[in-house]
Design an enzyme around this catalytic site. Sequence first.
Site, PDB file in Angstrom:
ATOM      1  N   ALA A  61      58.527  -1.940  89.077  1.00  0.00           N
ATOM      2  CA  ALA A  61      57.401  -2.227  88.952  1.00  0.00           C
ATOM      3  C   ALA A  61      56.522  -1.146  88.322  1.00  0.00           C
ATOM      4  O   ALA A  61      57.017   0.033  88.511  1.00  0.00           O
ATOM      5  CB  ALA A  61      56.522  -2.579  89.968  1.00  0.00           C
ATOM      6  N   GLY A 100      61.571  -2.558  92.068  1.00  0.00           N
ATOM      7  CA  GLY A 100      61.424  -4.149  91.661  1.00  0.00           C
ATOM      8  C   GLY A 100      62.845  -4.262  90.519  1.00  0.00           C
ATOM      9  O   GLY A 100      63.301  -5.462  90.302  1.00  0.00           O
ATOM     10  N   GLU A 103      65.534  -5.244  92.533  1.00  0.00           N
ATOM     11  CA  GLU A 103      65.118  -6.416  93.142  1.00  0.00           C
ATOM     12  C   GLU A 103      65.361  -7.682  92.059  1.00  0.00           C
ATOM     13  O   GLU A 103      65.844  -8.707  92.621  1.00  0.00           O
ATOM     14  CB  GLU A 103      63.852  -6.474  93.662  1.00  0.00           C
ATOM     15  CG  GLU A 103      63.609  -5.517  94.915  1.00  0.00           C
ATOM     16  CD  GLU A 103      62.226  -5.632  95.352  1.00  0.00           C
ATOM     17  OE1 GLU A 103      61.267  -4.976  94.593  1.00  0.00           O
ATOM     18  OE2 GLU A 103      61.810  -6.165  96.308  1.00  0.00           O
ATOM     19  N   GLU A 123      60.756   2.438  96.946  1.00  0.00           N
ATOM     20  CA  GLU A 123      59.265   1.980  97.210  1.00  0.00           C
ATOM     21  C   GLU A 123      58.845   2.850  98.420  1.00  0.00           C
ATOM     22  O   GLU A 123      57.586   3.086  98.383  1.00  0.00           O
ATOM     23  CB  GLU A 123      59.295   0.330  97.585  1.00  0.00           C
ATOM     24  CG  GLU A 123      59.429  -0.457  96.199  1.00  0.00           C
ATOM     25  CD  GLU A 123      60.645  -0.638  95.968  1.00  0.00           C
ATOM     26  OE1 GLU A 123      61.671  -0.256  96.396  1.00  0.00           O
ATOM     27  OE2 GLU A 123      60.843  -1.777  95.424  1.00  0.00           O
TER      28      GLU A 123
HETATM   29  C1  LIG Z   1      51.504  -7.125  95.419  1.00  0.00           C
HETATM   30  C2  LIG Z   1      52.349  -6.676  94.342  1.00  0.00           C
HETATM   31  C3  LIG Z   1      53.743  -7.070  94.641  1.00  0.00           C
HETATM   32  C4  LIG Z   1      54.783  -6.410  93.692  1.00  0.00           C
HETATM   33  C5  LIG Z   1      55.696  -6.104  94.316  1.00  0.00           C
HETATM   34  C6  LIG Z   1      56.426  -4.804  94.082  1.00  0.00           C
HETATM   35  C7  LIG Z   1      57.650  -4.577  94.546  1.00  0.00           C
HETATM   36  C8  LIG Z   1      58.342  -3.460  93.688  1.00  0.00           C
HETATM   37  C9  LIG Z   1      57.763  -2.180  93.801  1.00  0.00           C
HETATM   38  C10 LIG Z   1      58.402  -1.285  92.822  1.00  0.00           C
HETATM   39  O1  LIG Z   1      59.180  -1.545  91.874  1.00  0.00           O
HETATM   40  S1  LIG Z   1      57.616   0.386  92.687  1.00  0.00           S
HETATM   41  C11 LIG Z   1      58.345   1.067  91.573  1.00  0.00           C
HETATM   42  C12 LIG Z   1      59.845   1.571  91.994  1.00  0.00           C
HETATM   43  N1  LIG Z   1      60.459   2.429  91.202  1.00  0.00           N
HETATM   44  C13 LIG Z   1      60.411   3.763  91.267  1.00  0.00           C
HETATM   45  O2  LIG Z   1      59.886   4.307  92.161  1.00  0.00           O
HETATM   46  C14 LIG Z   1      60.882   4.527  90.183  1.00  0.00           C
HETATM   47  C15 LIG Z   1      60.265   5.589  89.735  1.00  0.00           C
HETATM   48  N2  LIG Z   1      60.768   6.409  88.516  1.00  0.00           N
HETATM   49  C16 LIG Z   1      61.685   7.255  88.692  1.00  0.00           C
HETATM   50  O3  LIG Z   1      62.350   7.486  89.814  1.00  0.00           O
HETATM   51  C17 LIG Z   1      62.319   8.110  87.513  1.00  0.00           C
HETATM   52  O4  LIG Z   1      60.998   7.877  86.702  1.00  0.00           O
HETATM   53  C18 LIG Z   1      63.299   7.330  86.802  1.00  0.00           C
HETATM   54  C19 LIG Z   1      63.165   6.012  86.660  1.00  0.00           C
HETATM   55  C20 LIG Z   1      64.562   7.684  87.615  1.00  0.00           C
HETATM   56  C21 LIG Z   1      63.344   8.183  85.530  1.00  0.00           C
HETATM   57  O5  LIG Z   1      63.510   9.651  85.716  1.00  0.00           O
HETATM   58  P1  LIG Z   1      63.223  10.881  84.471  1.00  0.00           P
HETATM   59  O6  LIG Z   1      63.450  12.006  85.255  1.00  0.00           O
HETATM   60  O7  LIG Z   1      64.385  10.367  83.190  1.00  0.00           O
HETATM   61  O8  LIG Z   1      61.930  10.438  83.769  1.00  0.00           O
HETATM   62  P2  LIG Z   1      60.321  10.704  84.423  1.00  0.00           P
HETATM   63  O9  LIG Z   1      60.001  11.935  84.039  1.00  0.00           O
HETATM   64  O10 LIG Z   1      60.572  10.498  86.016  1.00  0.00           O
HETATM   65  O11 LIG Z   1      59.667   9.394  83.945  1.00  0.00           O
HETATM   66  C22 LIG Z   1      59.378   9.209  82.589  1.00  0.00           C
HETATM   67  C23 LIG Z   1      58.010   8.694  82.561  1.00  0.00           C
HETATM   68  O12 LIG Z   1      58.169   7.250  82.966  1.00  0.00           O
HETATM   69  C24 LIG Z   1      56.987   7.201  83.690  1.00  0.00           C
HETATM   70  N3  LIG Z   1      57.676   6.227  84.817  1.00  0.00           N
HETATM   71  C25 LIG Z   1      58.735   6.142  85.465  1.00  0.00           C
HETATM   72  N4  LIG Z   1      58.910   5.166  86.469  1.00  0.00           N
HETATM   73  C26 LIG Z   1      57.660   4.438  86.214  1.00  0.00           C
HETATM   74  C27 LIG Z   1      57.278   3.049  86.945  1.00  0.00           C
HETATM   75  N5  LIG Z   1      58.101   2.541  87.646  1.00  0.00           N
HETATM   76  N6  LIG Z   1      56.103   2.758  86.714  1.00  0.00           N
HETATM   77  C28 LIG Z   1      55.264   3.342  85.701  1.00  0.00           C
HETATM   78  N7  LIG Z   1      55.753   4.568  85.186  1.00  0.00           N
HETATM   79  C29 LIG Z   1      56.825   5.114  85.337  1.00  0.00           C
HETATM   80  C30 LIG Z   1      56.848   8.249  84.551  1.00  0.00           C
HETATM   81  O13 LIG Z   1      55.418   8.548  84.913  1.00  0.00           O
HETATM   82  C31 LIG Z   1      56.941   9.192  83.343  1.00  0.00           C
HETATM   83  O14 LIG Z   1      55.895   9.255  82.357  1.00  0.00           O
HETATM   84  P3  LIG Z   1      55.262  10.419  81.657  1.00  0.00           P
HETATM   85  O15 LIG Z   1      55.289  11.614  82.626  1.00  0.00           O
HETATM   86  O16 LIG Z   1      56.297  10.535  80.569  1.00  0.00           O
HETATM   87  O17 LIG Z   1      53.766   9.724  81.136  1.00  0.00           O
END
Ligand SMILES: CCCCCCC/C=C/C(=O)SCCNC(=O)CCNC(=O)[C@H](O)C(C)(C)COP(=O)(O)OP(=O)(O)OC[C@H]1O[C@@H](n2cnc3c(N)ncnc32)[C@H](O)[C@@H]1OP(=O)(O)O
Length: 719
Positions: A61, A100, A103, A123
């Site tokens: 997400a 997500g 999922e 999460e």
């Molecule tokens: C009532 C609402 C119901 C909704 C149901 C919700 C159920 C689901 C929830 C979720 O999915 S929560 C999100 C779960 N995912 C994560 O926690 C993954 C987070 N990301 C990472 O672990 C890493 O970014 C990565 C995917 C392994 C990639 O790592 P890498 O080292 O290659 O890059 P980063 O420097 O970490 O990230 C680059 C850039 O992207 C932004 N970013 C990463 N993931 C997200 C995300 N999920 N959402 C928004 N933005 C994301 C991160 O902040 C970086 O941004 P900048 O610093 O470049 O601006």
Amino acid sequence: MALFSRVSGSVGLITLQNPPVNALSAAVRQGIVDSVKRALSDPEVKSVVICGENGVFCGGADIKEFGGNMSGPPLIPMIHAIEAANKPVVAAIEGSALGGGLELALGCHYRIAHSKARLGLPEVSLGLLPAAGGTQRLPRLIGVPAALDLITTGRHITAAEALQLGIVDQVTKQSTVNAAVNFALNVAEKPLDARRISTFPCPHSSDLDALFEEAMQKVQKSARGAIAPVACVQAVRAAATQPYNQGMEREKELMATLFTSGQARALQYCFFAQRAVGKWRMPNGACWDTSKPRPVHKVAVIGLGTMGRGILVALAQTGLSVVAVETQEMQLMEAKQAVSGMLERGAKRRGVVPTLHNITYSQNIKSVAEVDLVIEAVFEDMALKEKVFQQLSAVCKPGTFLCTNTSALDIDHLASQTGNPELVVGMHFFAPAHVMKLLEVVYGPRSSPQAVATAMHLGKKMGKIGVAVGNCRGFVGNRMLKPYIEQAFFLLEEGGTPEKIDQALEEFGFPMGVFKMSDLSGLDIGWRVRKGDGLAESSAASQQSPRIRDGRRYSPLGDLLCEQGRFGQKTGHGWYQYDKPGSQLARSDPWLHSFLEGYRAQHGLVARRIDQQEVLERCLYVLINEGFRILEDGIASGPEDIDIIYVFGYGWPRHRGGPMFYAGMVGLAKVLERLEHYHQAHPDVPYLQPCSLLRRLVASGSPPVNTWKEVIKKVRSQL
Ligand SMILES: CCCCCCC/C=C/C(=O)SCCNC(=O)CCNC(=O)[C@H](O)C(C)(C)COP(=O)(O)OP(=O)(O)OC[C@H]1O[C@@H](n2cnc3c(N)ncnc32)[C@H](O)[C@@H]1OP(=O)(O)O
């Protein structure tokens, strides 16, 4: 967004497009909903593949959306529609399938992963649970124990482990999309009833109650007050004990509590703060995107005590070639053995070959002549470090970066011992250096941006979270620790006990309270510093009152313990007693209590009852106040830097976001009011006097933490 195309004649290909990680933003969800509808209604399409652009399936997400009003199609019905489709849907997983994203893949009928892909439900580390059906589908697919492990820890797993667990159906080393398209062609006409995970019964173990009881105890022990891991266990329990629809209701209910919690906000703040600190900026405007690191192929470590060994291990594990210098023969032999053991154990844990051959050991400092960067890690003594830097400056090839691992000493002074002060920076590692994630990269007024960039880059390679900070006594972390420890000493004088004070801090979420921490790191360290500063004079020699130094309140308690040879764990006695020197289990010490009573009687202090609130307010707010001073002085460029330092280096509970974020949660006006109150009661404690930046922030309406940088800029431009 999501792009729809038809490939190989009959396969509908849906490509998620939201760089860099294809997070499921409103636009992406809309794109998926539209594309799935199109695929299902197109008679030419017999099966569907979902993939992500640029080699990443989906990072989950869009976390940025959590802070505002969520719009666009919701995730749960979207995933249900995919699972209910009457044409096979195959997820082609490259890069990451997280949260997500996984999922979504679990809603597909088949999953093909690239061998280098990483999967997980992280999460919990954002204060949430996998609330798009993850807590209900995963246990049905892989069983309760394995699902509990993945959901409560949030750990990322390899494609190989995912295959072994049964999360993916196939792993490929070739093009994942091609493999998925071929797979989709083959399963186009196959029945789908047995592929919809939500219809699976949850595999049951014989004693569910015992299983969940054990899981709950485990998360409560490690969570230190975090609520998400507990909710994760409750949600999985619903999967194991209730029909799917009821389980989904429970998942939703638990998510609703977490979603708006302060803990989720704190953890999501930490996620972005951790990334923000990589985008460092120096007061002169030099920053991460304009300052390129110089390539480093060969590194040296000078001094193989505890810190040097840890740094050496972390460096060797990166695959870099390392020269390790220790002038004492005995110490060198011991270090060689210890480092080999650490590397072998680490390699075994990670299932790789130990990198012992990367290291060359030497007793001669001249053997660093050809390295690109040196990390000096000799004993924390300025005279010794001065000598080492003078030698390094003479023996290293031109352009070699000279870094010092110090926790407090003046970087600029060390730089002045060399011919090229611009090549000198501090690299403050935390013990054990091969384990702890934090690295303070300390720039002096003469450090070049390239030196900072190179140290930050090397730190990242070593798996560290580097935070670039300015040069001052104690840098950021230890500078803030000083008033915190001082307050703890004062609380002892006023009637507290190490046990009660530590308990308050541990209940707040620290892994150990201030006195246990002090026993662990050794009371003699602070004593040496205080002696160096002329503070820890023995009372007989002192001209002044034992409890006042330069007109400021001073507590000699730590000095008095050291005079008794009580240095903490290493001597078996400190603020607590231990079974034997080196033991770790702290036990209350009656000697210490009668010593405190005697001390209070000697100084006419009357013990009073000190409650948990006072412990927290005095210890934490004084530390936060120093954090504001650090921001005001420009030593840290933003509150995120301080928070990441405290979360990753000092055990500040992550679900409370770090000290500066926490101050915002408590309310800056309240922090200010309590500091004023305590400063009035203790006017001889300057650390309690509220800092002017805090006052400015309160006067400007206590803006949210992510806007403080602007206020700070204004304050500094007016100076
Ligand atoms: C009532 C609402 C119901 C909704 C149901 C919700 C159920 C689901 C929830 C979720 O999915 S929560 C999100 C779960 N995912 C994560 O926690 C993954 C987070 N990301 C990472 O672990 C890493 O970014 C990565 C995917 C392994 C990639 O790592 P890498 O080292 O290659 O890059 P980063 O420097 O970490 O990230 C680059 C850039 O992207 C932004 N970013 C990463 N993931 C997200 C995300 N999920 N959402 C928004 N933005 C994301 C991160 O902040 C970086 O941004 P900048 O610093 O470049 O601006």
